[in-house]
Design an enzyme around this catalytic site. Structure first.
Site, PDB file in Angstrom:
ATOM      1  N   SER A 139       0.854  -1.199   0.000  1.00 30.40           N
ATOM      2  CA  SER A 139       0.000   0.000   0.000  1.00 30.40           C
ATOM      3  C   SER A 139       0.884   1.242   0.000  1.00 30.40           C
ATOM      4  O   SER A 139       2.031   1.198   0.475  1.00 30.40           O
ATOM      5  CB  SER A 139      -0.869  -0.009   1.264  1.00 30.40           C
ATOM      6  OG  SER A 139      -1.479   1.241   1.465  1.00 30.40           O
ATOM      7  N   TYR A 152      -2.024  -0.366  10.573  1.00 34.09           N
ATOM      8  CA  TYR A 152      -2.029  -0.637   9.125  1.00 34.09           C
ATOM      9  C   TYR A 152      -0.728  -0.165   8.476  1.00 34.09           C
ATOM     10  O   TYR A 152      -0.111  -0.906   7.695  1.00 34.09           O
ATOM     11  CB  TYR A 152      -3.235   0.045   8.477  1.00 34.09           C
ATOM     12  CG  TYR A 152      -3.423  -0.337   7.024  1.00 34.09           C
ATOM     13  CD1 TYR A 152      -3.814  -1.626   6.672  1.00 34.09           C
ATOM     14  CD2 TYR A 152      -3.212   0.586   6.003  1.00 34.09           C
ATOM     15  CE1 TYR A 152      -3.988  -1.982   5.343  1.00 34.09           C
ATOM     16  CE2 TYR A 152      -3.393   0.232   4.666  1.00 34.09           C
ATOM     17  CZ  TYR A 152      -3.781  -1.053   4.345  1.00 34.09           C
ATOM     18  OH  TYR A 152      -3.947  -1.412   3.032  1.00 34.09           O
TER      19      TYR A 152
HETATM   20  N1  LIG Z   1      -8.818  -1.172  -1.148  1.00 34.34           N
HETATM   21  C1  LIG Z   1      -7.808  -0.323  -0.992  1.00 34.34           C
HETATM   22  O1  LIG Z   1      -7.977   0.908  -1.042  1.00 34.34           O
HETATM   23  C2  LIG Z   1      -6.408  -0.859  -0.799  1.00 34.34           C
HETATM   24  C3  LIG Z   1      -5.344   0.043  -0.961  1.00 34.34           C
HETATM   25  C4  LIG Z   1      -4.042  -0.397  -0.777  1.00 34.34           C
HETATM   26  C5  LIG Z   1      -3.810  -1.730  -0.454  1.00 34.34           C
HETATM   27  N2  LIG Z   1      -4.849  -2.579  -0.292  1.00 34.34           N
HETATM   28  C6  LIG Z   1      -4.549  -3.964   0.071  1.00 34.34           C
HETATM   29  O2  LIG Z   1      -5.109  -4.836  -0.879  1.00 34.34           O
HETATM   30  C7  LIG Z   1      -5.375  -6.100  -0.260  1.00 34.34           C
HETATM   31  C8  LIG Z   1      -6.798  -6.523  -0.600  1.00 34.34           C
HETATM   32  O3  LIG Z   1      -7.674  -5.557  -0.062  1.00 34.34           O
HETATM   33  P1  LIG Z   1      -9.142  -5.296  -0.630  1.00 34.34           P
HETATM   34  O4  LIG Z   1      -9.313  -3.849  -0.699  1.00 34.34           O
HETATM   35  O5  LIG Z   1      -9.399  -6.144  -1.806  1.00 34.34           O
HETATM   36  O6  LIG Z   1     -10.002  -5.808   0.638  1.00 34.34           O
HETATM   37  P2  LIG Z   1     -11.183  -6.877   0.772  1.00 34.34           P
HETATM   38  O7  LIG Z   1     -12.161  -6.735  -0.333  1.00 34.34           O
HETATM   39  O8  LIG Z   1     -11.650  -6.745   2.180  1.00 34.34           O
HETATM   40  O9  LIG Z   1     -10.441  -8.274   0.582  1.00 34.34           O
HETATM   41  C9  LIG Z   1      -9.569  -8.779   1.549  1.00 34.34           C
HETATM   42  C10 LIG Z   1      -9.317 -10.233   1.221  1.00 34.34           C
HETATM   43  O10 LIG Z   1      -8.371 -10.747   2.176  1.00 34.34           O
HETATM   44  C11 LIG Z   1      -8.905 -11.988   2.665  1.00 34.34           C
HETATM   45  N3  LIG Z   1      -8.437 -12.247   4.022  1.00 34.34           N
HETATM   46  C12 LIG Z   1      -8.520 -11.410   5.089  1.00 34.34           C
HETATM   47  N4  LIG Z   1      -8.031 -12.021   6.169  1.00 34.34           N
HETATM   48  C13 LIG Z   1      -7.631 -13.266   5.784  1.00 34.34           C
HETATM   49  C14 LIG Z   1      -7.056 -14.368   6.450  1.00 34.34           C
HETATM   50  N5  LIG Z   1      -6.781 -14.333   7.765  1.00 34.34           N
HETATM   51  N6  LIG Z   1      -6.761 -15.487   5.743  1.00 34.34           N
HETATM   52  C15 LIG Z   1      -7.043 -15.535   4.412  1.00 34.34           C
HETATM   53  N7  LIG Z   1      -7.583 -14.523   3.724  1.00 34.34           N
HETATM   54  C16 LIG Z   1      -7.884 -13.407   4.408  1.00 34.34           C
HETATM   55  C17 LIG Z   1     -10.410 -11.838   2.597  1.00 34.34           C
HETATM   56  O11 LIG Z   1     -11.017 -13.108   2.473  1.00 34.34           O
HETATM   57  P3  LIG Z   1     -11.807 -13.889   3.630  1.00 34.34           P
HETATM   58  O12 LIG Z   1     -12.417 -12.870   4.530  1.00 34.34           O
HETATM   59  O13 LIG Z   1     -12.799 -14.717   2.865  1.00 34.34           O
HETATM   60  O14 LIG Z   1     -10.776 -14.714   4.305  1.00 34.34           O
HETATM   61  C18 LIG Z   1     -10.569 -11.072   1.285  1.00 34.34           C
HETATM   62  O15 LIG Z   1     -10.592 -11.966   0.202  1.00 34.34           O
HETATM   63  C19 LIG Z   1      -5.123  -5.915   1.232  1.00 34.34           C
HETATM   64  O16 LIG Z   1      -3.847  -6.429   1.556  1.00 34.34           O
HETATM   65  C20 LIG Z   1      -5.138  -4.406   1.395  1.00 34.34           C
HETATM   66  O17 LIG Z   1      -4.358  -3.966   2.497  1.00 34.34           O
HETATM   67  C21 LIG Z   1      -6.143  -2.195  -0.455  1.00 34.34           C
END
Ligand SMILES: NC(=O)c1ccc[n+]([C@@H]2O[C@H](COP(=O)([O-])OP(=O)(O)OC[C@H]3O[C@@H](n4cnc5c(N)ncnc54)[C@H](OP(=O)(O)O)[C@@H]3O)[C@@H](O)[C@H]2O)c1
Length: 253
Positions: A139, A152
């Protein structure tokens, strides 16, 4: 033929948001997918959408043994894993006065230890084959501390440093590393937030940037460029100036 044709890709956090978006995109370009997350029903829907070239494996990234079993299952069903996308993660928001140590430990154990467990499940075989690629979804929050984001920011700074170190260790093995630093993207993680999120991106646009960076074998990318430029400027600022600005620009309610 595309870059992805007949490549086996293991994606953690594939049940939602970025992981699901990247999965659907690279499946359409020919990849075979090993999809890992905890929610079986959502993973099954992704498998259904990509029509057969995918396997869903329920596992928690915090469990190193479960991640090894998940990788074994993917190798058995789809062949050697060519690419790992370590994407599973949680976002958090809390002022330091309310920060619960257990909560911090959980963020670190998913965002950092979970990514390390994912790497450990695939790297020995990649090194043995002399080929492979590791992708970290970090991120822009990795670069400097932000208001109400201590856990975070710490987790993403650790994740980026971890994968950078891994990349150095893997020089000459045929295994590459790409670290992705996105800004704000419309996913369930950011949904419902009331704070202003500058340059908030559509998921599809972010997915294309991530897929392109992997195809090009980039070592590190940061986007969107407007926010990445602001963050880079912040890295050059004297601390007193950075603190003054960062305290007045909270992206968390
Ligand atoms: N959205 C943003 O603005 C943004 C910006 C920068 C970086 N990111 C990063 O991108 C990544 C994905 O985020 P997103 O925005 O797509 O969020 P999201 O829609 O909430 O997806 C998060 C994913 O991580 C999985 N997960 C969470 N805890 C887990 C665990 N203990 N074991 C296995 N899987 C787990 C969840 O699946 P389950 O709950 O089914 O396990 C879900 O598939 C994250 O690392 C986040 O920090 C996001």
């Amino acid at each position: 033929m595309t870059f992805w044709t007949d490549k086996t890709v293991m994606i953690t956090g594939a049940s939602s948001g970025i992981g699901k978006g990247v999965a659907l995109e690279i499946a359409s370009r020919g990849a075979r997918l090993g999809l890992v997350a905890r929610r079986q029903n959502l993973l099954d829907e992704v498998v259904e959408d990509v029509k057969g070239r995918a396997v869903a494996v329920v596992a928690d990234v915090r469990d190193a043994d479960a991640m090894k079993v998940a990788a074994e299952r993917i190798r058995a069903d789809l062949g050697p894993i060519d690419i790992l996308i370590a994407n599973a993660g949680i976002g958090t928001s809390s002022h330091i006065s309310q920060l619960d140590p257990n909560h911090v430990a959980n963020v670190i154990s998913i965002n950092v230890v979970g990514a390390a467990n994912s790497v450990a499940a695939v790297v020995p075989q990649m090194v043995e084959r002399g080929q492979g690629h590791l992708v970290a979804i970090s991120s822009l929050a990795a670069y400097r501390g932000l208001a109400k984001s201590a856990a975070y920011c710490a987790s993403k700074a650790a994740m980026s440093a971890y994968f950078e170190s891994v990349r150095i260790d893997l020089r000459g093995t045929g295994v590459g590393v790409t670290i992705i630093h996105p800004g704000f993207i419309k996913t369930p993680l950011t949904a419902g937030r009331e704070a202003h999120m500058p340059y908030l991106m559509e998921l599809d646009d972010a997915v294309l940037k991530i897929v392109s960076a992997i195809e090009k074998g980039k070592k590190s990318i940061a986007f969107p460029w407007q926010l990445a430029t602001v963050v880079r400027a912040g890295m050059l600022m004297p601390t007193f100036m950075y603190d003054w600005i960062a305290a007045r620009n909270s992206f968390r309610e």
